[in-house]
Design an enzyme around this catalytic site. Structure first.
Site, PDB file in Angstrom:
ATOM      1  N   ASP A  24      41.507  11.635  46.050  1.00 59.94           N
ATOM      2  CA  ASP A  24      41.608  10.230  45.823  1.00 59.94           C
ATOM      3  C   ASP A  24      40.276   9.344  45.467  1.00 59.94           C
ATOM      4  O   ASP A  24      40.054   8.243  45.676  1.00 59.94           O
ATOM      5  CB  ASP A  24      42.177   9.204  46.941  1.00 59.94           C
ATOM      6  CG  ASP A  24      43.181  10.025  47.640  1.00 59.94           C
ATOM      7  OD1 ASP A  24      44.142  10.791  46.757  1.00 59.94           O
ATOM      8  OD2 ASP A  24      43.778   9.700  48.806  1.00 59.94           O
ATOM      9  N   LYS A 133      50.212  11.713  45.144  1.00 60.80           N
ATOM     10  CA  LYS A 133      50.719  12.099  46.601  1.00 60.80           C
ATOM     11  C   LYS A 133      51.064  10.606  47.187  1.00 60.80           C
ATOM     12  O   LYS A 133      50.359   9.520  46.863  1.00 60.80           O
ATOM     13  CB  LYS A 133      49.627  12.628  47.548  1.00 60.80           C
ATOM     14  CG  LYS A 133      48.341  11.890  47.776  1.00 60.80           C
ATOM     15  CD  LYS A 133      47.229  12.824  48.618  1.00 60.80           C
ATOM     16  CE  LYS A 133      46.050  12.009  49.047  1.00 60.80           C
ATOM     17  NZ  LYS A 133      46.170  10.828  50.027  1.00 60.80           N
ATOM     18  N   CYS A 166      42.597  10.164  54.184  1.00 57.48           N
ATOM     19  CA  CYS A 166      43.260  11.197  53.674  1.00 57.48           C
ATOM     20  C   CYS A 166      42.714  12.569  53.577  1.00 57.48           C
ATOM     21  O   CYS A 166      43.183  13.408  53.429  1.00 57.48           O
ATOM     22  CB  CYS A 166      43.450  10.624  52.029  1.00 57.48           C
ATOM     23  SG  CYS A 166      44.293   9.313  51.809  1.00 57.48           S
TER      24      CYS A 166
END
Length: 230
Positions: A24, A133, A166
């Protein structure tokens, strides 16, 4: 095989059976004006993290390690985010920020938008894998597990943001699926106060994996001559 200095102990892995996972590294999480910044989180210290990830990616690519990039987010109507029947609807700070600030609706973590894009400094190359995702864990509703197993990959080197959300979620899920997870601590950054970073790294090295650094990773995967030059 190569041995990587780490906490709580060194770990040995085969580069050809390993992957470097970049979690990310989007404008949402690493840029001023992105989702985390707008939601009140401090992103002022992300530039060194970006530089360290760039270094780790280059070393991994030179060593033949697969690079996997994750982008967290949803369609611009947020169907993938889940409605009131999903805990994600209630806990996602991006969704809560947009409910509190309606003028931001459709901008945060929406596929195709600036917030969703990877930061300019980090660019996937041919041969890398880029995966969207919809939740914190990169294993949830993605083909990650099958992509790794089909390539015989068992060791995962983690970088990215946020360490305590995450990154840790994906590493934990990998642990339950029998993957060996290593976090490069100086190539990650937390969402929240500094103690969140320390707590996440404590959890990882104590219960779920290993913690190392970008310098040690680069030394471990680089040919001896290149390591000496560096």
């Amino acid at each position: 095989m190569t041995t990587l200095p780490a906490r709580p102990e060194a770990i040995t892995f085969a580069p050809q059976h390993s992957a470097l996972i970049v979690v990310d590294m989007q404008n949402a999480y690493a840029s001023q004006g992105g989702y985390l910044d707008l939601a009140g989180f401090d992103v002022s210290a992300t530039q060194p993290v970006i530089a360290n990830i760039k270094t780790a990616v280059a070393a991994a690519r030179a060593a033949g390690i697969l690079i996997i990039w994750f982008q967290n987010g949803w369609d611009d109507q947020y169907v993938e985010a889940g409605g009131p029947g999903s805990p994600n609807f209630h806990k996602s700070n991006a969704l809560k920020t947009m409910r509190n600030r309606p003028e931001l609706q459709g901008t945060l973590l929406a596929k195709g938008g600036w917030d969703y894009q990877l930061v300019d400094e980090l660019v996937p190359e041919p041969g890398d894998i880029v995966l969207p995702k919809p939740r914190y864990s990169g294993f949830f509703n993605t083909p990650l597990d099958s992509l790794l197993r089909s390539r015989g990959i068992r060791h995962l080197i983690f970088t990215g943001i946020a360490t305590n959300v995450c990154v840790e979620s994906t590493l934990r899920d990998g642990f339950f699926l029998e993957y060996f997870g290593v976090v490069l601590e100086d190539a990650t950054h937390q969402a929240g106060p500094e103690f969140a970073q320390k707590a996440a790294l404590f959890n990882i090295e104590t219960f779920f994996g290993w913690v190392s650094t970008v310098a040690d990773f680069c030394d471990a995967v680089s040919p001896p001559s290149l390591a000496r030059i560096a």
